[in-house]
Design an enzyme around this catalytic site. Structure first.
Site, PDB file in Angstrom:
ATOM      1  N   CYS A 198      33.664  31.893  36.021  1.00 46.37           N
ATOM      2  CA  CYS A 198      32.701  31.945  37.226  1.00 46.37           C
ATOM      3  C   CYS A 198      33.521  32.939  38.217  1.00 46.37           C
ATOM      4  O   CYS A 198      34.307  32.462  38.925  1.00 46.37           O
ATOM      5  CB  CYS A 198      32.337  30.626  37.897  1.00 46.37           C
ATOM      6  SG  CYS A 198      31.387  30.869  39.251  1.00 46.37           S
TER       7      CYS A 198
ATOM      8  N   CYS B 184      32.774  32.320  41.854  1.00 46.15           N
ATOM      9  CA  CYS B 184      33.596  31.059  42.450  1.00 46.15           C
ATOM     10  C   CYS B 184      35.085  31.377  42.599  1.00 46.15           C
ATOM     11  O   CYS B 184      35.548  30.894  43.637  1.00 46.15           O
ATOM     12  CB  CYS B 184      33.572  29.959  41.390  1.00 46.15           C
ATOM     13  SG  CYS B 184      32.092  29.546  40.495  1.00 46.15           S
ATOM     14  N   ASP B 185      35.489  31.876  41.699  1.00 48.41           N
ATOM     15  CA  ASP B 185      37.129  31.928  41.637  1.00 48.41           C
ATOM     16  C   ASP B 185      37.633  33.687  41.877  1.00 48.41           C
ATOM     17  O   ASP B 185      39.044  33.695  42.055  1.00 48.41           O
ATOM     18  CB  ASP B 185      37.729  31.616  40.274  1.00 48.41           C
ATOM     19  CG  ASP B 185      37.079  30.006  39.996  1.00 48.41           C
ATOM     20  OD1 ASP B 185      37.158  29.290  41.001  1.00 48.41           O
ATOM     21  OD2 ASP B 185      36.913  29.703  38.958  1.00 48.41           O
TER      22      ASP B 185
END
Ligand code: NDP
Length: 308
Positions: free
Chosen positions: A134, A137-138
């Site tokens: 992701c 997300c990261d």
């Protein structure tokens, strides 16, 4: 035979949010946590984009908080996997762990989706330490660093262009000699100067040390090896919605996600609601999953009220 009013399947942000809302509505929900208690978020590192956490929070800590919040209002949160479910008539018949039988008046499906991984040992070793599925997300953790994305679909192109806006350089590792993504997405990739597309390349090994990923060894289809020095390795080779136990009983879209009446959580079976990534191939965020868990709880509450 145990009888429950609301059965929630899955323990990601959608499931726990549905549990919080339905327990506060006094519907005494029973939630089964499933194969991966806490869901996909427990495999990410820090979550910095969930509103209300100015300092960020780890996925595990957030899921523990959501769990506690559901318990506080009386949700019955249980370990266990739904191994069989019959949605052909109401109340719905459910089997947990092959033995425990339940009859549920309503079901909220929040079983999520699972990112596909390549299946390399080294990839598993560094999951959460530079290996991620992701970018939204990261990606931020690798700002101004070099990273790689695997895949040639819309997700891979979208993630590569997103990463290119925060990272120094992005390698896009594509196994074929073309991108499967839409033309518009492809153009965005080709017009982004700090993305290098490596066509006809496969990942042989993710390299790293005790601090995480340090590189990746790729091999071209003609057999040439190359090591890329990167700190983030992003998989974008697709997701699969976790619908196995429900197969053939709910209408799915062409990608296998549960179909809902637009703007609601209502599935093709009355009394069955869906929330989170199992019905969402597009957004796949903790906050959107939580929001849809709330929608499912409210739809379910109203439906139960209309039944009685
Ligand atoms: P896709 O299935 O479309 O693409 C997966 C990609 O990963 C393909 O390029 C595939 O290669 C590659 N791949 C699969 N397995 C491996 C492997 N083992 N090793 C290397 N590469 C592999 O998935 P997406 O997540 O990209 O998209 C899913 C759906 O969501 C699509 O319909 C897409 O259009 C849609 N979507 C739309 C967006 C938008 O419109 N903004 C954004 C994101 C997704 P190969 O081509 O060789 O099979």
């Amino acid at each position: 035979m145990e009888k429950v009013k609301v059965l929630i399947i899955g323990s990601g942000p959608a499931g726990f949010t549905a549990a919080i809302y339905t327990s506060r509505a006094n519907l005494q929900p029973v939630l089964y946590e499933g194969i991966e208690p806490g869901g996909q978020l427990t495999t990410t590192t820090e979550i910095e984009n969930f509103p209300g956490y100015p300092e960020g929070i780890t996925g595990t800590a957030m899921m523990e908080d959501l769990r506690k919040q559901a318990l506080r209002f009386g949700a019955d949160v249980r370990r266990g996997i739904i191994t069989d479910i019959d949605l052909s008539e109401r109340p719905f018949k459910v089997t947990v762990d092959h033995e425990h039988q339940i009859e549920a008046e309503a079901v909220i499906v929040c079983t999520g989706a699972s990112a596909k991984y390549l299946g390399l040992e080294s990839e598993a070793k560094y999951r959460g330490m530079g290996v991620s599925a992701c970018a939204t997300c990261d990606g931020f953790f690798y700002r101004k660093q070099d990273v790689a994305v695997v895949g040639g679909g819309d997700t891979a192109c979208e993630e590569a262009t997103y990463l290119a806006s925060i990272c120094k350089k992005v390698y896009l590792i594509v196994r074929k000699n073309y991108l499967r993504a839409s033309k518009a997405m492809q153009e965005r990739v080709f017009n982004t100067p700090n993305i290098e597309v490596l066509f006809e390349h496969n990942t042989a090994e993710v390299l790293g040390d005790e601090d995480g990923v340090t590189g990746v060894r790729v091999v071209s289809t003609s057999g040439q090896e190359r090591t890329l020095d990167i700190m983030g390795f992003f998989l974008a080779i697709g997701h699969h919605p976790n619908v196995e136990v429900l197969k053939g009983q709910l209408e799915l879209d062409e990608q296998g996600y549960i179909k809902v009446v637009p703007g609601t959580s209502k599935t093709s079976v009355e009394g069955v609601f869906a929330a989170g990534d199992v019905k969402d191939p597009h957004y796949r965020q903790a906050i959107t999953a939580a929001g849809s868990g709330c929608i499912a709880a409210l739809d379910c509450e109203r439906w139960l009220l209309a039944q009685n």
